[in-house]
Design an enzyme around this catalytic site. Structure first.
Site, PDB file in Angstrom:
ATOM      1  CB  ALA A  12      42.130 -15.918  -7.366  1.00  0.00           C
ATOM      2  CB  ALA A  13      42.481 -10.883  -6.933  1.00  0.00           C
ATOM      3  CD  GLU A  36      43.201 -15.877   3.401  1.00  0.00           C
ATOM      4  OE1 GLU A  36      42.026 -16.622   3.805  1.00  0.00           O
ATOM      5  OE2 GLU A  36      43.122 -15.318   2.250  1.00  0.00           O
ATOM      6  CB  SER A  42      47.252 -19.723  -4.347  1.00  0.00           C
ATOM      7  OG  SER A  42      47.662 -18.667  -4.082  1.00  0.00           O
ATOM      8  CB  CYS A  46      36.113 -23.604  -9.999  1.00  0.00           C
ATOM      9  SG  CYS A  46      36.038 -21.614 -10.150  1.00  0.00           S
ATOM     10  CB  VAL A  83      43.074  -6.513   7.286  1.00  0.00           C
ATOM     11  CG1 VAL A  83      43.070  -5.132   7.309  1.00  0.00           C
ATOM     12  CG2 VAL A  83      44.392  -6.884   6.901  1.00  0.00           C
ATOM     13  CG  ASN A 312      43.363 -16.510 -11.203  1.00  0.00           C
ATOM     14  OD1 ASN A 312      44.721 -16.632 -10.675  1.00  0.00           O
ATOM     15  ND2 ASN A 312      42.425 -17.136 -11.106  1.00  0.00           N
TER      16      ASN A 312
END
Length: 455
Positions: A12-13, A36, A42, A46, A83, A312
């Site tokens: 999201a972020a 990722e 994305s 929820c 990472v 978001n």
């Protein structure tokens, strides 16, 4: 000269930031590389309980943007890349290709940490048994589905918070016998006051859930590598709960270890410390989403509130700032909503207990009302609780529990909180009225007026 933005985390972020930065800067101006560690980006976590319950029928419907769609927009998304370290002084990250097993160093001009949060996973004996799961990812949902298809009939959900309620409802809908074990004395006990949680407990039990409150899990009995029972502090006779599948839903913690190891500031709440522009304490390093702490607008304290709405918004703010704009994140109230079957549950701001802990001289006032004019078909009972500062009448928080169309009224109260209104001011607001939607005095107005008269 092209600058490079490196993003750690493709949900999201991170991807909201990437998309916003790309809207403002061309590929020639800003190279965007997002790492990722999973194979997806994305998606709507929820929605996972509703996927388990069969209300959402396809996992693909929860995916907002695939890696290929991001790449088509000029964002270099590298999935299955983790990472493992940040070199602050050298402006570089160490990245491991999880499929090839190779490590590389990637330099950045700007770095965004969007590492999210992880579900709490206590070190109970037997917790690593087959059949003990979380519901945090699409892969988790697929694993739950495999157990259901394989014939699981008895489910135990550990934790009666948002996820616990939603998962319990989903498993019940799939025909399982469901037990919910909660350490606190009420479901939703961390987000509702006890008097409001009573209706939630009643609805769960009326639906056929074996709800065990004030009960601590101590471990799991494992047979042939699979979970057989959930053991609790209630003892071997009454405390053991048979289970084919167990879902752990005890909340989350911010994934701040990577930042901490690099010397980036982490707050007492456990989240990465950022300012209102989402800057960390290191130049050209930003953070956003479930891994950061945010300012609570009522207390001024730094808190970690892991909600997709915040992630978001923060992504868009930080993407704007990295691209040279000027945006600020306004803080949080912890506004949230869920349901259990036909019962809607919502809260915003501070509970009565939280207000006292924050040092407010506060009272809680509860009002019983109806979602529509009482004579209109389909009217459902609802309760509204407002938490108010004595003397000033400042609204500090609110909770709603009730039937269909009750819950979203929390947004009116959240708006009032955001603007630091008193209950007297809320009671005078111009809200809409027609019998199919409300009584002539909306429940929000009734609750605020009752509170105003008591302070």
């Amino acid at each position: 000269m092209t600058r490079r933005l490196v993003i750690i985390g493709g949900d999201a972020a991170g991807m909201s930031a990437a998309a916003q930065a790309r809207r403002m800067k061309t590929v020639d101006e800003l190279e965007i590389v997002a790492f990722e560690r999973t194979s997806r980006t994305s998606y709507a976590a929820c929605g996972l309980p509703y996927l388990v319950g069969g209300i959402v029928t396809s996992p693909d419907s929860l995916i907002a943007r695939t890696p290929e769609q991001h790449r088509a927009k000029g964002i270099d998304v590298r999935t299955r890349h983790e990472v493992t370290a940040i070199d602050v002084k050298g402006s570089a990250v160490t990245v491991r290709d999880l499929d090839a097993g190779l490590e590389s160093t990637v330099h950045f001009d700007e770095l965004l940490i969007g590492t999210g949060a992880s579900g709490l996973w206590p070190r109970w004996p037997g917790i690593d048994a087959k059949g003990v799961l979380q519901l945090r990812t699409l892969d988790d949902a697929a694993e739950v589905e495999r157990w259901l298809v394989a014939g699981a009939r008895r489910a135990v959900v550990v934790g009666a918070g948002y996820i616990g309620l939603e998962v319990a409802e989903g498993l019940l809908k799939r025909g399982l016998h469901v037990t919910v074990v909660e350490r606190l004395d009420a479901p939703m006990g961390a987000v509702l006051d006890a008097d409001m949680a009573t209706d939630v407990a009643g609805a769960m039990r009326a639906a056929g859930i074996d709800l065990r409150l004030g009960t601590a899990v101590t471990g799991f009995t494992v047979i042939d590598g699979r979970v057989a029972t959930v053991e609790t502090a209630a003892g071997a006779v009454t405390g053991a709960v048979e289970a084919d599948i167990v879902v752990i839903g005890l909340g989350v913690r911010a994934n701040a270890e990577l930042a901490r190891a690099a010397g980036i500031g982490v707050g007492e709440s456990g989240g990465i410390h950022v300012d209102d522009r989402l800057r960390t304490d290191q130049p050209h390093i930003w953070a956003a989403g479930d891994c950061v702490e945010s300012r609570h607008r009522m207390t001024g304290q730094s808190v970690v509130v892991a909600l997709g709405t915040h992630a978001n918004k923060q992504g868009r703010v930080v993407g704007t700032n990295i691209a040279g704009g000027n945006a600020a994140f306004g803080g949080v109230l912890g506004t949230a909503i869920t349901r259990f079957q036909d019962l809607e549950i919502a809260r915003t701001g501070l509970t009565e207990k939280e207000a006292a802990a924050a040092g407010f001289d506060a009272i809680g006032v509860t009002t019983e009302a109806s979602t529509r004019a009482q004579y209109y078909p389909g009217a459902q009972p609802m309760k509204v609780k407002v938490v108010v500062e004595r003397g000033s009448g400042l609204l500090l928080g609110a909770q709603i529990v009730g039937g269909a169309d009750a819950g979203k009224r929390i947004d009116v109260l959240a708006t009032a909180l955001w603007n630091r209104m008193t209950v007297a001011e809320v009671a005078g607001m111009d809200l809409s009225y027609a019998p199919p939607f409300s009584s002539v005095w909306d429940p929000v107005l009734l609750a605020a007026g009752k509170a105003a008269a008591m302070i």
